[in-house]
Structure formats: structure tokens, C-alpha cells
Design a protein around this motif. Structure first.
Motif, PDB file in Angstrom:
ATOM      1  N   THR A  22       0.853  -1.184   0.000  1.00  0.00           N
ATOM      2  CA  THR A  22       0.000   0.000   0.000  1.00  0.00           C
ATOM      3  C   THR A  22       0.887   1.231   0.000  1.00  0.00           C
ATOM      4  OG1 THR A  22      -1.943   1.032   1.043  1.00  0.00           O
ATOM      5  CG2 THR A  22      -0.211   0.249   2.513  1.00  0.00           C
ATOM      6  N   LEU A 207      -7.726   1.105   5.885  1.00  0.00           N
ATOM      7  CA  LEU A 207      -7.105  -0.165   5.524  1.00  0.00           C
ATOM      8  C   LEU A 207      -7.634  -1.206   6.490  1.00  0.00           C
ATOM      9  CD1 LEU A 207      -3.314   0.785   5.094  1.00  0.00           C
ATOM     10  CD2 LEU A 207      -5.189   1.067   3.475  1.00  0.00           C
ATOM     11  N   LEU A 214      -4.069  -7.413   3.675  1.00  0.00           N
ATOM     12  CA  LEU A 214      -4.824  -6.180   3.470  1.00  0.00           C
ATOM     13  C   LEU A 214      -6.046  -6.538   2.639  1.00  0.00           C
ATOM     14  CD1 LEU A 214      -5.165  -3.165   3.684  1.00  0.00           C
ATOM     15  CD2 LEU A 214      -3.561  -2.878   1.797  1.00  0.00           C
ATOM     16  N   ASP A 217      -9.170  -1.617   1.125  1.00  0.00           N
ATOM     17  CA  ASP A 217      -8.503  -0.317   1.147  1.00  0.00           C
ATOM     18  C   ASP A 217      -9.452   0.635   0.433  1.00  0.00           C
ATOM     19  OD1 ASP A 217      -7.061   1.969   0.577  1.00  0.00           O
ATOM     20  OD2 ASP A 217      -5.266   0.894  -0.111  1.00  0.00           O
TER      21      ASP A 217
END
Ligand code: ADP
Ligand code: MG
Length: 240
Positions: A22, A207, A214, A217
Motif C-alpha cells: 500500500t 485499511l 490487506l 482499502d
């Protein structure tokens, strides 16, 4: 300002982060949420190399922390971190907590550091506590000092790991207010939090971590109204 690329982290056989990528832009505020044990703290600690990723890369403001040639101590000076349990220096006054690193690490004079320290204490509403010792402060006051101390290093980035989780409920708000005012200064921030209302109000992005991945997002307006995954839906159901 921050870039994480394919971060893996294991502790022995336990794989805690499973390929997280990210980025966080300058002045962006990102809330990191997810179940306990999902890897939020480990992820945050990998961003300033308090934990070394098992693999993957981290950049802060164009410098690659995961490159062995990078002077991590130097880069880390620009990354403020605030923990759940304050970690103030107990033997130093509030003001000395704020002046210690600027004097010893940045080479500021005592009067420069104290002037900046008083200004920061005023910003967090604690100027009158400058000469007190941390054990005289409430939890909310300690956390505001911890935030001011991190800011005293003039960081480019601030990382918060559940800054209000150890506080009595009546003190949560005063700390969130300080953090909210910080967002308005254009500080780049990553905040691990269980304060869903706060995340919704101040974050540019949420997030959602689950089991070291993850999973989502997205902007808070989307995340809270329409979580895409079952995992996020289940988490939010429990939280809200
Ligand atoms: P969270 O902050 O989301 O609650 P953590 O990142 O603290 O999650 O922890 C994720 C997992 O990694 C947990 O199972 C935890 O026990 C484990 N863990 C974290 N730090 C260490 C460590 N230093 N040594 C071994 N296991 C750890
Ligand atoms: Mg944690």
C-alpha cells in the motif's frame, strides 16, 4: 510519503504479515483497522523498521528503509510514533520529555528546544504541566505529552498504534481531538484504532487487515456503508 511493497513478516513459524502492499500520500490520513491479532501493530512497526520485514520493501519519503545501506536511525528520526502505553521517560519532566531528543539527536540548544516544547505543549493544552513529572498526569494527559514529544522531532510522518486503547473512556476524546487537529495541519498519518467514529470522520482511507492480509482499502464512506468482503462485514457488525 510511505510505500510498502509486498511486506511479509514471520515470527518463527508464525506468518503474521502475508504480502501487504500500500502507499500513503503526503498529508493523507489512513486508519488501520482489523481484528486483534490481525497484524496491525506488526505492520505499523514494519513501516519504521521497529520490526524488520522478512521480505518486501518499505520507503519513507523516497528512502528505502529495507535497503541495508540506508541509515535507518536517521530516517526514523522523521517518523513519529505514538504507542498505546505512552512510553514517556518517567525520570524527566514533561518539558524535558519534549526537549531530550531534539537536543541530543538534532543538536538543538536548550532554549530552542524549550521554546519549541512550550509551543507544542500549548498545542496539546498542557503548557501548565511543563514542570510536572509523568506520574502526576492522567492517561489522557500522558498521551497528549507523548504526541507532543513525537512532534518535537518535526516528523514527516506520524504513526499511532491504538493511542486511546489504554485510556479511561472520559479521556479518549481529548486525545482524539489533538489527533484531529494534527490532521488539519497536513501531517501524514497512519492510525491503528478501534475508534470507528473517529476513523470515519478523519481518515481519507481505511485499511482493513485480517489474518495478515490487506483485505480492503477504501474511503471510509464506502468502507463503513458497504464493506466489500464478508470478513469486513463480520468485523463491523461486532464493532458497531
Ligand atoms: P494486532 O496489532 O492486529 O493485534 P499484532 O501485529 O500485534 O496484531 O500481532 C499479530 C500476531 O503476531 C499475533 O499472533 C501476535 O501474537 C504475533 N506477534 C506479534 N509480535 C510478535 C513477536 N515479537 N514475537 C512473536 N509473535 C509476535
Ligand atoms: Mg496491536
Amino acid at each position: 510519503m510511505i510505500k510498502a511493497e509486498n511486506i511479509y513478516k514471520s515470527f518463527g513459524k508464525l506468518e503474521v504479515l502475508k504480502g501487504i502492499s500500500t502507499g500513503i500520500k503526503e498529508s493523507e490520513v489512513v486508519a488501520v483497522i482489523g481484528p486483534s491479532g490481525s497484524g496491525k501493530s506488526t505492520f505499523l512497526r514494519c513501516l519504521n523498521m521497529l520490526e524488520t520485514p522478512s521480505s518486501g520493501s518499505v520507503w519513507i519519503d523516497g528512502q528505502e528503509l529495507t535497503n541495508p545501506k540506508t541509515d535507518i536511525v536517521k530516517v526514523r528520526q522523521h517518523v513519529g510514533m505514538v504507542f498505546q502505553h505512552f512510553h514517556l521517560f518517567p525520570h524527566l519532566s514533561v518539558l524535558e520529555n519534549l526537549t531530550y531528543a531534539p537536543m541530543t539527536v538534532l543538536g538543538k540548544t536548550k532554549s530552542e528546544a524549550e521554546q519549541a516544547g512550550y509551543d507544542l505543549l500549548a498545542k496539546v493544552g498542557l503548557k501548565e504541566k511543563a514542570k510536572d513529572y509523568p506520574n502526576r498526569l492522567s492517561g489522557g494527559q500522558k498521551q497528549r505529552v507523548a504526541i507532543a514529544r513525537a512532534l518535537a522531532m518535526n516528523p514527516k510522518v506520524m504513526l499511532f498504534d491504538e493511542p486511546t486503547s489504554a485510556l479511561d473512556p472520559e479521556m479518549v476524546k481529548e486525545v482524539l481531538e489533538v489527533m484531529k487537529s494534527l490532521t488539519q495541519t497536513g501531517m501524514t498519518m497512519a492510525i491503528v484504532t478501534h475508534e470507528m467514529g473517529f476513523a470515519r470522520e478523519v481518515a481519507d482511507r481505511v485499511l482493513f487487515l485480517d489474518d495478515g492480509q490487506l483485505v480492503e482499502d477504501s474511503p471510509p464512506s464506502e468502507f463503513f456503508a458497504n464493506p466489500e468482503t464478508k470478513r469486513a462485514q463480520d468485523f463491523l457488525e461486532k464493532m458497531l
